[in-house]
Each structure stands twice: as C-alpha cells, then as structure tokens.
Motif scaffolding. Structure first.
Motif, PDB file in Angstrom:
ATOM      1  N   GLU A  81      -5.003   9.879  -9.420  1.00 36.60           N
ATOM      2  CA  GLU A  81      -3.933   8.916  -9.711  1.00 36.60           C
ATOM      3  C   GLU A  81      -4.290   7.541  -9.122  1.00 36.60           C
ATOM      4  OE1 GLU A  81      -1.484   9.108 -11.700  1.00 36.60           O
ATOM      5  OE2 GLU A  81      -0.463   7.227 -11.162  1.00 36.60           O
ATOM      6  N   ALA A  82      -4.857   7.549  -7.910  1.00 38.59           N
ATOM      7  CA  ALA A  82      -5.259   6.281  -7.289  1.00 38.59           C
ATOM      8  C   ALA A  82      -6.268   5.567  -8.180  1.00 38.59           C
ATOM      9  CB  ALA A  82      -5.855   6.546  -5.905  1.00 38.59           C
ATOM     10  N   ARG A  83      -7.220   6.332  -8.724  1.00 37.52           N
ATOM     11  CA  ARG A  83      -8.249   5.693  -9.574  1.00 37.52           C
ATOM     12  C   ARG A  83      -7.633   5.185 -10.864  1.00 37.52           C
ATOM     13  NH1 ARG A  83     -11.701  10.211  -7.298  1.00 37.52           N
ATOM     14  NH2 ARG A  83     -12.136   9.200  -5.294  1.00 37.52           N
ATOM     15  N   ARG A  84      -6.680   5.953 -11.416  1.00 38.62           N
ATOM     16  CA  ARG A  84      -5.985   5.476 -12.625  1.00 38.62           C
ATOM     17  C   ARG A  84      -5.293   4.140 -12.358  1.00 38.62           C
ATOM     18  NH1 ARG A  84      -5.061  10.897 -14.177  1.00 38.62           N
ATOM     19  NH2 ARG A  84      -3.349  11.140 -12.720  1.00 38.62           N
ATOM     20  N   ARG A  85      -4.849   3.937 -11.117  1.00 43.12           N
ATOM     21  CA  ARG A  85      -4.145   2.687 -10.769  1.00 43.12           C
ATOM     22  C   ARG A  85      -5.101   1.605 -10.282  1.00 43.12           C
ATOM     23  NH1 ARG A  85       1.629   4.413  -8.022  1.00 43.12           N
ATOM     24  NH2 ARG A  85       2.026   6.240  -9.314  1.00 43.12           N
ATOM     25  N   GLY A  86      -6.404   1.850 -10.457  1.00 37.00           N
ATOM     26  CA  GLY A  86      -7.393   0.823 -10.136  1.00 37.00           C
ATOM     27  C   GLY A  86      -7.767   0.757  -8.670  1.00 37.00           C
ATOM     28  N   ALA A  87      -7.422   1.795  -7.895  1.00 39.11           N
ATOM     29  CA  ALA A  87      -7.771   1.806  -6.470  1.00 39.11           C
ATOM     30  C   ALA A  87      -8.842   2.870  -6.208  1.00 39.11           C
ATOM     31  CB  ALA A  87      -6.521   2.072  -5.647  1.00 39.11           C
ATOM     32  N   ASP A  88      -9.247   2.975  -4.949  1.00 40.44           N
ATOM     33  CA  ASP A  88     -10.290   3.937  -4.577  1.00 40.44           C
ATOM     34  C   ASP A  88      -9.723   5.153  -3.861  1.00 40.44           C
ATOM     35  OD1 ASP A  88     -12.403   1.949  -5.206  1.00 40.44           O
ATOM     36  OD2 ASP A  88     -11.538   0.925  -3.458  1.00 40.44           O
ATOM     37  N   ASP A  89      -8.555   4.975  -3.260  1.00 33.62           N
ATOM     38  CA  ASP A  89      -8.018   6.053  -2.429  1.00 33.62           C
ATOM     39  C   ASP A  89      -6.501   5.894  -2.372  1.00 33.62           C
ATOM     40  OD1 ASP A  89      -7.861   8.191  -0.579  1.00 33.62           O
ATOM     41  OD2 ASP A  89      -9.793   7.620   0.276  1.00 33.62           O
ATOM     42  N   ALA A  90      -5.844   6.852  -1.746  1.00 31.21           N
ATOM     43  CA  ALA A  90      -4.385   6.843  -1.702  1.00 31.21           C
ATOM     44  C   ALA A  90      -3.907   7.019  -0.267  1.00 31.21           C
ATOM     45  CB  ALA A  90      -3.837   7.985  -2.549  1.00 31.21           C
ATOM     46  N   VAL A  91      -2.696   6.548  -0.018  1.00 27.11           N
ATOM     47  CA  VAL A  91      -2.004   6.861   1.236  1.00 27.11           C
ATOM     48  C   VAL A  91      -0.666   7.475   0.841  1.00 27.11           C
ATOM     49  CG1 VAL A  91      -0.874   5.894   3.282  1.00 27.11           C
ATOM     50  CG2 VAL A  91      -3.133   5.057   2.605  1.00 27.11           C
ATOM     51  N   PHE A  92      -0.419   8.687   1.319  1.00 28.88           N
ATOM     52  CA  PHE A  92       0.837   9.363   0.994  1.00 28.88           C
ATOM     53  C   PHE A  92       1.992   8.744   1.774  1.00 28.88           C
ATOM     54  CE2 PHE A  92      -1.836  13.285   0.048  1.00 28.88           C
ATOM     55  CZ  PHE A  92      -1.585  13.262  -1.321  1.00 28.88           C
ATOM     56  N   LEU A 142       1.898   8.509   5.738  1.00 34.39           N
ATOM     57  CA  LEU A 142       1.475   9.763   6.356  1.00 34.39           C
ATOM     58  C   LEU A 142      -0.028   9.753   6.625  1.00 34.39           C
ATOM     59  CD1 LEU A 142       3.613  12.214   4.187  1.00 34.39           C
ATOM     60  CD2 LEU A 142       3.901  11.725   6.631  1.00 34.39           C
ATOM     61  N   GLU A 143      -0.806  10.033   5.609  1.00 35.20           N
ATOM     62  CA  GLU A 143      -2.264  10.153   5.713  1.00 35.20           C
ATOM     63  C   GLU A 143      -2.801   9.983   4.302  1.00 35.20           C
ATOM     64  OE1 GLU A 143      -3.195  14.265   6.838  1.00 35.20           O
ATOM     65  OE2 GLU A 143      -1.720  14.984   5.401  1.00 35.20           O
ATOM     66  N   ALA A 144      -4.119   9.943   4.173  1.00 33.90           N
ATOM     67  CA  ALA A 144      -4.743   9.919   2.851  1.00 33.90           C
ATOM     68  C   ALA A 144      -4.999  11.365   2.409  1.00 33.90           C
ATOM     69  CB  ALA A 144      -6.043   9.120   2.934  1.00 33.90           C
ATOM     70  N   PRO A 145      -5.356  11.591   1.151  1.00 32.93           N
ATOM     71  CA  PRO A 145      -5.582  12.975   0.704  1.00 32.93           C
ATOM     72  C   PRO A 145      -6.697  13.684   1.466  1.00 32.93           C
ATOM     73  CG  PRO A 145      -5.283  11.537  -1.180  1.00 32.93           C
ATOM     74  CD  PRO A 145      -5.357  10.642   0.021  1.00 32.93           C
ATOM     75  N   THR A 146      -7.666  12.930   1.993  1.00 32.65           N
ATOM     76  CA  THR A 146      -8.745  13.582   2.758  1.00 32.65           C
ATOM     77  C   THR A 146      -9.089  12.798   4.034  1.00 32.65           C
ATOM     78  OG1 THR A 146     -10.532  12.421   1.595  1.00 32.65           O
ATOM     79  CG2 THR A 146      -9.802  14.493   0.613  1.00 32.65           C
ATOM     80  N   ALA A 147      -8.155  12.048   4.567  1.00 32.85           N
ATOM     81  CA  ALA A 147      -8.471  11.248   5.757  1.00 32.85           C
ATOM     82  C   ALA A 147      -7.201  10.889   6.514  1.00 32.85           C
ATOM     83  CB  ALA A 147      -9.205   9.956   5.348  1.00 32.85           C
ATOM     84  N   SER A 148      -7.355  10.551   7.794  1.00 35.60           N
ATOM     85  CA  SER A 148      -6.244  10.037   8.603  1.00 35.60           C
ATOM     86  C   SER A 148      -6.208   8.523   8.485  1.00 35.60           C
ATOM     87  CB  SER A 148      -6.449  10.384  10.077  1.00 35.60           C
ATOM     88  OG  SER A 148      -6.791  11.724  10.250  1.00 35.60           O
ATOM     89  N   LEU A 149      -5.027   7.978   8.742  1.00 38.44           N
ATOM     90  CA  LEU A 149      -4.812   6.533   8.673  1.00 38.44           C
ATOM     91  C   LEU A 149      -4.667   5.977  10.094  1.00 38.44           C
ATOM     92  CD1 LEU A 149      -3.870   3.941   7.027  1.00 38.44           C
ATOM     93  CD2 LEU A 149      -1.544   4.841   7.320  1.00 38.44           C
ATOM     94  N   ILE A 150      -5.394   4.906  10.377  1.00 36.99           N
ATOM     95  CA  ILE A 150      -5.209   4.189  11.652  1.00 36.99           C
ATOM     96  C   ILE A 150      -4.955   2.720  11.335  1.00 36.99           C
ATOM     97  CG2 ILE A 150      -6.258   3.495  13.856  1.00 36.99           C
ATOM     98  CD1 ILE A 150      -7.991   5.995  13.756  1.00 36.99           C
ATOM     99  N   VAL A 151      -3.916   2.169  11.954  1.00 38.96           N
ATOM    100  CA  VAL A 151      -3.505   0.791  11.701  1.00 38.96           C
ATOM    101  C   VAL A 151      -3.695  -0.013  12.984  1.00 38.96           C
ATOM    102  CG1 VAL A 151      -1.365  -0.538  11.428  1.00 38.96           C
ATOM    103  CG2 VAL A 151      -1.879   1.299   9.823  1.00 38.96           C
TER     104      VAL A 151
END
Ligand code: PLP
Length: 293
Positions: A176-187, A195-204
């Motif tokens: 879905e992220a690629r369909r929207r022109g992005a490389d990855d997603a954040v839930f 929350l997190e990405a489908p296969t990674a943690s998020l750090i801000v």
C-alpha cells in the motif's frame, strides 16, 4: 553463487541440562521439501520467528533475539524454547556465511496437528544490499492499524507484542505504501498515535532527545532500537519511551526506521511532506550497527 543453509532443530525441554546440542540439529538440503503438509506455520502462520543480522560471520544481538523469541512463544502459548539450544543453532548457521551481510532466521512453529512437538528450524542466507537506502533514506506514509493504543493490553489474543509468522498484513502495508508513492509505512492507531513500521521500529529526534513508542502500545520491542539507545546514551543523548502522535513525527528534527538487517534508515518524508534528516548521524549509527555486538 548465493550460499543458503537450513538446519532443522528438535526442540528440547527448556530445563534440559545438556551442554552440547549438536545432536539435535540436522542440516537440510535447502532445495528439498522439509515440512509436513500439516504444518501449522504454513497453514495458519501459527508460530514465531526472529531475523538476526550477521556481518562477516558474526551474529549481532543474539541474546536479545533469543529472549524475544521466548517472549513471543510465551504470548502465543508455545512451549518455552531452550535458549542455549537456539544460541548454538544460530552460531552454526552464522558460521556458514563468513563474509558479507547475511540473515539468520529462527522459526518456532506450533508444529503438526496431533504432532509430538513444535517444529523448529534456522536458515542462513545472504542479505539484500541495503547500502543505498542507508544512504538515501525512505519516504513513509502513515497507515491506519485499525485499533487504538489500549488494544494490546485489552485483547492479548491479538498477540500484538509477539513476532508471529503472520506477516501478511505487514507485507500488505508495504504494498500500500508503494501504491501511494512511498517506500515504507508507519502504522498509526485509531486514536492517532504512531506505532512502528511493518518491519522496523521508529525513533524520532527532538533536539537532543530521542523518542520511540513504548512496547506497551502492542508493538515489538526492537533489538536494534535497544542497541541504538545504548549507543545514543553513551554519546550523552537522552532517550525515552513515550506515546507519539502523527504530528510529533511530522515535526520531528529527524526520524529513523531501525531493524536488524536493514539497520538505520532516515525518514525523508512523511505523507508527502519533507522531513529533515541528519546524514552524518545516520552514517554513524550504521557504523555502530555494523560493528560486532
Ligand atoms: N517491528 C516490526 C513489526 C518488525 O518486524 C521488526 C523487525 O523485523 C522490528 C520492529 C525491528 O526489530 P529488530 O530491530 O529486532 O529487527
């Protein structure tokens, strides 16, 4: 030629006192069938797994990964894995790819219907080349995860803190992220928290503070995030677990997705809006993450 390796494991009781588990491992022909058609891992995705990054034959953060395997098994009511048996299996698998970046996967399945025990195996294979994405970063879109922040604690049968084999939703989110022109997603939760990405943690990053979503939100506690936090603390930065809104992400001073194989990648855009990044710190984090840990 790509080196691939697979080892079937006969799981032993967690209380087993033997020192050497080599006679519980059987090397498999990776091109030959190895699982029964009644396997619950393939029929239902009913099992748990880990992916460990291996660099020049050294498996990183093995302890954190086997501990998380045990945590996932507990959440899923699977028999407790014998941690030393898994450590030894990881060592055997990692040694088979002594050069370059590789992935060792640990899989613990509920097994076969009416079968005597869970099915368990490890594999080793070369990792994809992530050098470009580590340099260039990823554009992310935020995607609705369909539940609120309290779901993990309210509904443990959703298995939210476990790394289960059921990754079809995670893979669908990436498509879905690629369909929207992005490389990855954040839930994002229904109540607006990242929350997190489908296969990674998020750090801000906000100033000199680094923030990640608390695992109590029903996400995986990332082994890479734990390592990055240790490193950042050793550099004098403050680190924190908290709840983060979508606007906290969109207005961050920088943000990263971190995971065992791809390591640290900067988020360069959120939902089409550019995000500041810090290429020097990203490179520094990846130098650290590529070192033996
Ligand atoms: N969150 C999810 C959903 C993941 O699948 C992963 C890794 O695959 C992570 C976070 C990051 O975990 P780790 O750093 O242990 O690889």
């Amino acid at each position: 030629m790509a080196q691939r390796f697979a080892l079937m494991i006969t799981p032993v009781d967690a209380a087993d006192t033997r020192k050497d588990f080599s006679d519980t491992f059987v090397e498999m022909d990776v091109s030959a069938p190895a699982l029964s058609v009644g396997e619950f891992s393939t029929q239902r995705g009913d099992g748990v797994f880990e992916s460990i990054g291996v660099i020049d034959g050294h498996a990183n953060e093995v302890e954190a990964h086997v501990q998380r395997l045990a945590h996932s098994a507990r959440i899923c009511d699977l028999p407790a894995p014998h941690l030393e048996q898994w450590r030894q299996a990881v060592a055997v698998a990692a040694a088979r790819i002594p050069q370059g970046e590789a992935v060792v996967k640990l899989i613990l399945s509920r097994g076969v219907e009416h079968g005597p025990a869970p099915t368990a195996w490890v594999t080793a294979s070369p990792a994809p080349d992530f050098s470009a994405v580590r340099r260039e970063g990823v554009r992310v879109v935020t995607l609705d995860r369909g539940y609120d922040l309290g779901a993990g604690e309210r509904a443990p049968w959703l298995l939210l803190g476990a790394k289960t084999l059921s990754y079809a939703v995670n893979m669908a989110a990436l498509r879905e992220a690629r369909r929207r022109g992005a490389d990855d997603a954040v839930f994002v939760t229904r109540d607006g928290f990242v929350l997190e990405a489908p296969t990674a943690s998020l750090i801000v990053r906000r100033g000199d503070e680094f923030i990640t979503t608390a695992p109590s939100a029903g996400i995986l506690h990332g082994t890479t995030q734990l390592s990055v936090y240790e490193y950042l603390e050793s550099r004098g930065f403050r680190t924190e677990y908290a709840t983060l809104s979508v606007s906290d992400l969109a207005t961050a001073d920088a943000a990263w997705l971190v995971s065992s194989i791809r390591l640290a990648v900067a988020i360069t855009a959120v939902d089409g809006a550019l995000l500041a990044s810090d290429p020097a710190l990203t490179a520094e984090l990846n130098t650290f993450l590529r070192s033996p840990r």
